[in-house]
Design an enzyme around this catalytic site. Structure first.
Site, mmCIF file in Angstrom:
data_model
loop_
_atom_site.group_PDB
_atom_site.id
_atom_site.type_symbol
_atom_site.label_atom_id
_atom_site.label_comp_id
_atom_site.label_asym_id
_atom_site.label_seq_id
_atom_site.Cartn_x
_atom_site.Cartn_y
_atom_site.Cartn_z
ATOM 1 N N ASN A 110 -4.098 -12.465 -13.179
ATOM 2 C CA ASN A 110 -3.631 -11.934 -14.462
ATOM 3 C C ASN A 110 -4.764 -11.801 -15.486
ATOM 4 O OD1 ASN A 110 -3.513 -14.898 -14.584
ATOM 5 N ND2 ASN A 110 -2.639 -14.616 -16.606
ATOM 6 N N HIS A 111 -5.931 -12.401 -15.223
ATOM 7 C CA HIS A 111 -7.065 -12.252 -16.139
ATOM 8 C C HIS A 111 -8.019 -11.140 -15.717
ATOM 9 C CE1 HIS A 111 -6.778 -15.527 -19.150
ATOM 10 N NE2 HIS A 111 -5.904 -15.983 -18.276
ATOM 11 N N SER A 160 18.603 -36.614 -48.577
ATOM 12 C CA SER A 160 18.433 -37.426 -49.788
ATOM 13 C C SER A 160 17.195 -37.031 -50.580
ATOM 14 C CB SER A 160 18.349 -38.909 -49.413
ATOM 15 O OG SER A 160 17.196 -39.136 -48.589
ATOM 16 N N ASP A 197 -14.069 -6.418 -48.734
ATOM 17 C CA ASP A 197 -14.937 -5.237 -48.666
ATOM 18 C C ASP A 197 -16.102 -5.481 -49.632
ATOM 19 O OD1 ASP A 197 -16.104 -2.766 -48.425
ATOM 20 O OD2 ASP A 197 -14.580 -1.707 -49.599
ATOM 21 N N GLU A 219 -15.458 -10.725 -39.396
ATOM 22 C CA GLU A 219 -15.772 -11.615 -40.503
ATOM 23 C C GLU A 219 -14.515 -11.916 -41.312
ATOM 24 O OE1 GLU A 219 -18.434 -13.195 -41.207
ATOM 25 O OE2 GLU A 219 -19.780 -12.312 -39.728
ATOM 26 N N ASP A 268 -8.332 -14.587 -11.208
ATOM 27 C CA ASP A 268 -8.823 -15.298 -12.392
ATOM 28 C C ASP A 268 -10.246 -15.796 -12.198
ATOM 29 O OD1 ASP A 268 -6.399 -14.718 -13.513
ATOM 30 O OD2 ASP A 268 -5.896 -16.777 -14.051
ATOM 31 N N ASP A 283 -12.988 -15.132 -17.776
ATOM 32 C CA ASP A 283 -12.376 -15.627 -19.015
ATOM 33 C C ASP A 283 -12.475 -17.146 -19.129
ATOM 34 O OD1 ASP A 283 -11.679 -13.332 -20.394
ATOM 35 O OD2 ASP A 283 -9.711 -13.162 -19.459
ATOM 36 N N ARG A 284 -12.514 -17.581 -20.367
ATOM 37 C CA ARG A 284 -12.548 -18.981 -20.783
ATOM 38 C C ARG A 284 -13.900 -19.652 -20.543
ATOM 39 N NH1 ARG A 284 -6.807 -19.185 -19.091
ATOM 40 N NH2 ARG A 284 -5.605 -19.253 -21.024
ATOM 41 N N ASP A 291 -8.245 -20.264 -9.199
ATOM 42 C CA ASP A 291 -8.892 -19.851 -10.447
ATOM 43 C C ASP A 291 -10.263 -20.508 -10.610
ATOM 44 O OD1 ASP A 291 -6.061 -19.565 -10.518
ATOM 45 O OD2 ASP A 291 -6.108 -19.350 -12.684
ATOM 46 N N HIS A 312 -1.661 -14.306 -6.641
ATOM 47 C CA HIS A 312 -2.153 -15.135 -7.739
ATOM 48 C C HIS A 312 -1.062 -15.973 -8.396
ATOM 49 C CE1 HIS A 312 -4.652 -16.513 -10.995
ATOM 50 N NE2 HIS A 312 -3.711 -16.130 -11.849
ATOM 51 N N HIS A 321 -3.065 -19.926 -10.474
ATOM 52 C CA HIS A 321 -2.438 -19.615 -11.766
ATOM 53 C C HIS A 321 -2.131 -20.831 -12.631
ATOM 54 C CE1 HIS A 321 -0.599 -16.834 -14.509
ATOM 55 N NE2 HIS A 321 0.654 -17.136 -14.235
ATOM 56 N N ASN A 347 -19.329 -4.717 -49.965
ATOM 57 C CA ASN A 347 -20.186 -3.691 -50.564
ATOM 58 C C ASN A 347 -19.398 -2.485 -51.074
ATOM 59 O OD1 ASN A 347 -19.416 -2.551 -48.190
ATOM 60 N ND2 ASN A 347 -21.487 -2.377 -47.325
ATOM 61 N N ARG A 385 5.145 -18.774 -20.553
ATOM 62 C CA ARG A 385 4.071 -17.771 -20.564
ATOM 63 C C ARG A 385 4.501 -16.460 -21.210
ATOM 64 N NH1 ARG A 385 -0.165 -19.273 -16.940
ATOM 65 N NH2 ARG A 385 0.471 -20.655 -15.251
ATOM 66 N N HIS A 408 -12.315 -19.099 -13.512
ATOM 67 C CA HIS A 408 -12.403 -18.939 -14.967
ATOM 68 C C HIS A 408 -13.805 -19.140 -15.519
ATOM 69 C CE1 HIS A 408 -8.375 -17.964 -16.142
ATOM 70 N NE2 HIS A 408 -7.862 -18.979 -15.458
ATOM 71 N N ASP A 457 -11.587 -0.208 -32.706
ATOM 72 C CA ASP A 457 -13.032 -0.128 -32.936
ATOM 73 C C ASP A 457 -13.726 0.292 -31.643
ATOM 74 O OD1 ASP A 457 -15.583 -0.432 -34.007
ATOM 75 O OD2 ASP A 457 -15.652 -2.569 -33.543
#
Length: 672
Positions: free
Chosen positions: A258-259, A521, A642, A653, A226, A229-230, A197, A310, A426, A644, A399, A199, A602
């Site tokens: 796996n990444h 108690s 919301d 946000e 891998d 990422d990170r 890895d 991996h 890994h 506005n 995992r 990364h 999105d």
């Protein structure tokens, strides 16, 4: 180059040796009458014994800090894998929802489907302006382009989106021609280097090439997954590796990790890195990259006797199946095959959005469904599994994906396929590598300082035919790497306990309920054993809680724990004054999962989600995770953010409103 390069077992040349030690009080008055030589020997032995105990304590502290980092890392991956259950839940239950809910589910899966991207449509729309002063690549690529990239990235230049896409399209074309497993032969005069890895840690890759040489026909490499990422330089690493692969396709081998998975990238940073570095063309890059991932080979076999994958294996690992399956149909391990009786047909309406019609089969439309459940599980096992000393094969509960496999499983699978050794990655290891299962399984991990500065060394392996593997260790140097060991360990501890406290505050209500259940108690105190049991039962991190307790909670002279002191120095800020504590903790705990789902919905990366989509998404999420949050609370919260009042929420946000404040930290302004 690296502060760890010269460290060997028993070496005591590190800076902590210079810490002042007074030995006067260690010597008895009777010893003063001894001969000077005897006195010096006794003093030296006392100092040596003290120092050994001192280093042992530091190593124990370092070990506990690493255990915290790793346990929380694996718990996060477990949460990521559990998203696959959520997606399965949505597919299996969408027919029970109303039209609005069904439309959102179909939109979610419509956005995760992958279609082959047309090179001309992408590259024809992106020009490289004359003002661009970054690296320029010449196709077909040559060794010179590798050097050009390395030099540019050392100077922190960014490769233009046009070249990034061209590299991705070229790589896809070549990768499509490759088998699921690359077969490599070595000779006594031609070694091969295996890296684990990386990364996104560019400095580690640069250091490997400095120490071991650049890839070439005479210096072949296997990079065992891998890559991304990170770290902050995943794109740079990916471009270096893909350009090197295109120059030397028979001598540089890239295994999928796996990444190398677009869903993992959403949580662990690569998606964000791409969108920040390539604001205009980032979405195009992400779309092509998703397909490139699916064509990466899933393993390498060296000299017909060493398997390089991996993660690992399970008792049901079948290399014959893995050789033959269509690997490009594994879009993401988080999108499992649909049950046969739940297959659906996705049809487009005039607006271009998708409608889901239950009960109809169109098997080439949805992610991973062309892989059988058995084939899908085979790939998950080799990407996610970890070796353990215990015999047998049992679920990888840390995992949440793959399995734990024992030495008997290694022997059985290797013997079945006439192999001698398994090399995998890994898992971060303090020394950069680890040998287990009677020498049959080797882990190699190439990202140094993975969790924190000084937390671990990186390593790579060199192999040639008929010889034992050679291990090379290193650690990227920085100013803090030159600090005494005790200072480095203290910095690691501080970071480790911060993230552990954040895990605790996310389950505050559940922890308090567990503590009070044992506080017969009603004194506000329980025994250390009861506290440790409650912590493990709620958090499930498999940590030595009794040993860590002095850092986390107040303990009186009788050994009783003031359990509310667990939360003295940390709290979650409230976006709303009268907000329910359970809702705050739930939102904070599942913020990463919610963000991934939002980012998939999105699809145009506008950063906005409609109020209706938000409510529908939360209803589905709430039903699956059994969060037990009233819809009215969610409606009130959504209306509050919301700003506005246009019916849309900036969901990123929204999630940033749930943040942890540690003691002595200056509070942030919500949504700042």
């Amino acid at each position: 180059m690296g502060c760890g390069n010269s460290l060997k077992k028993g070496n005591t040349s590190e800076k902590e040796n210079s810490d002042p030690v007074s030995t006067t009080h260690l010597l008895s008055s009777a010893a003063i009458t001894e001969q000077p030589g005897d006195l010096m020997v006794r003093a030296a032995l006392v100092i040596q014994n003290w120092y050994r105990r001192y280093r042992a304590r530091l190593r124990a502290r370092q070990h506990y800090a690493l255990a915290i980092f790793q346990s929380i890392e694996y718990a996060d991956e477990q949460g990521q894998m559990q998203l696959s259950n959520f997606f399965s839940f949505m597919l299996e239950n969408y027919t029970k929802t109303n039209d609005e809910d069904s439309a959102l589910v179909s939109r979610l899966f419509d956005n995760t489907r992958q279609e082959s991207k047309d090179r001309e449509d992408y590259l024809g729309l992106i020009d490289v302006p004359d003002s661009y002063d970054g690296p320029r690549l010449q196709f077909p690529l040559t060794f010179t382009d590798i050097v050009v990239l390395l030099q540019a990235f050392k100077q922190q230049q960014t490769l233009h989106a046009h070249y990034v896409l061209e590299v991705l399209f070229e790589a896809r074309k070549v990768l499509k021609q490759m088998p699921n497993f690359s077969h490599v032969k070595t000779f006594p005069t031609k070694e091969i280097t295996i890296c684990g890895d990386l990364h996104g840690k560019l400095d580690d890759l640069m250091l490997i090439f400095y120490k071991n040489g650049l890839p070439s026909e005479n210096n072949p490499y296997v990079f065992n997954g891998d890559f991304v990422d990170r770290g902050n330089n995943s794109m740079e690493i990916l471009m270096i590796l893909l350009v090197s692969f295109l120059v030397y396709p028979s001598d540089l081998h890239l295994n999928r990790g796996n990444h190398e998975d677009f869903m993992m990238n959403l949580r662990y940073g690569f998606t964000k890195e791409i969108l920040q570095k390539y604001k205009i063309h980032g979405k195009k890059i992400l779309q092509v990259l998703e397909e490139v991932y699916t064509w990466l080979p899933i393993g390498t076999i060296i000299d017909n006797e060493i398997l390089v994958i991996h993660g690992g294996i399970s008792e049901s690992t079948d290399l014959n199946t893995l050789h033959q399956l269509q690997r490009n149909k594994m879009k993401s391990v988080l999108m499992p095959p649909m049950p046969v009786n739940q297959e659906v047909d996705v049809k487009r309406n005039k607006s271009g959005s998708a409608n889901v019609e239950p009960g109809k089969v169109e098997s080439d439309k949805l992610p991973s469904e062309q892989l059988t459940k058995h084939e899908w599980e085979q790939i998950v096992d080799i990407l996610w599994s970890d070796p353990r000393g215990k015999k047998g094969c049992y679920p990888n509960t840390s995992r949440g994906g793959g399995c734990y496999f024992g030495p008997d499983v290694s022997s059985k699978v290797l013997s079945k396929f006439q192999l001698k050794m398994l090399i995998r990655s890994h898992e971060c290891k303090p020394d950069g590598y680890e040998i287990c299962h009677d020498g049959k399984v080797i882990t190699v991990f190439s990202a140094s300082n993975y969790y924190e500065e000084g937390s671990n060394r990186g390593a790579y392996i060199r192999l040639s035919y008929g010889t034992t593997p050679q291990f090379f260790q290193y650690q990227v140097t920085s100013t803090s790497c030159l600090d005494p060991l005790h200072k480095r360990v203290s910095a690691m501890e501080l970071s480790a306990f911060r993230i552990l406290k954040e895990r605790m505050i996310a389950r505050k209500t559940d922890l308090i309920d567990a503590f009070q259940l044992r506080d017969y108690s009603k004194s506000g105190k329980i025994s250390l054993t009861q506290w440790a049991f409650s912590m493990e039962n709620i958090l499930g991190l498999n940590l030595p809680w009794r040993s860590l307790s002095s850092h986390l909670v107040s303990i009186d002279s009788n050994g009783s724990v003031d359990y509310m002191s667990s939360f003295d120095d940390i709290h979650i800020e409230k976006p709303m004054k009268d907000m329910n504590s359970n809702l705050i903790e739930t939102m904070y705990r599942y913020r990463s999962d919610l963000k991934i789902i939002f980012n998939i919905i999105d699809s145009d990366h506008s950063g906005l989600i409609s109020m209706d989509e938000f409510r529908t998404m939360w209803k589905l999420f709430n039903a699956h995770y059994k969060a037990h949050i009233d819809d009215s609370q969610i409606d009130e919260l959504a209306s509050t953010v919301d700003f506005n009042k246009d019916g849309n929420i900036d969901f990123n946000e929204f999630l940033r409103a749930f943040y942890v404040v540690h003691k002595y930290e200056k509070p942030k302004t919500p949504f700042s």
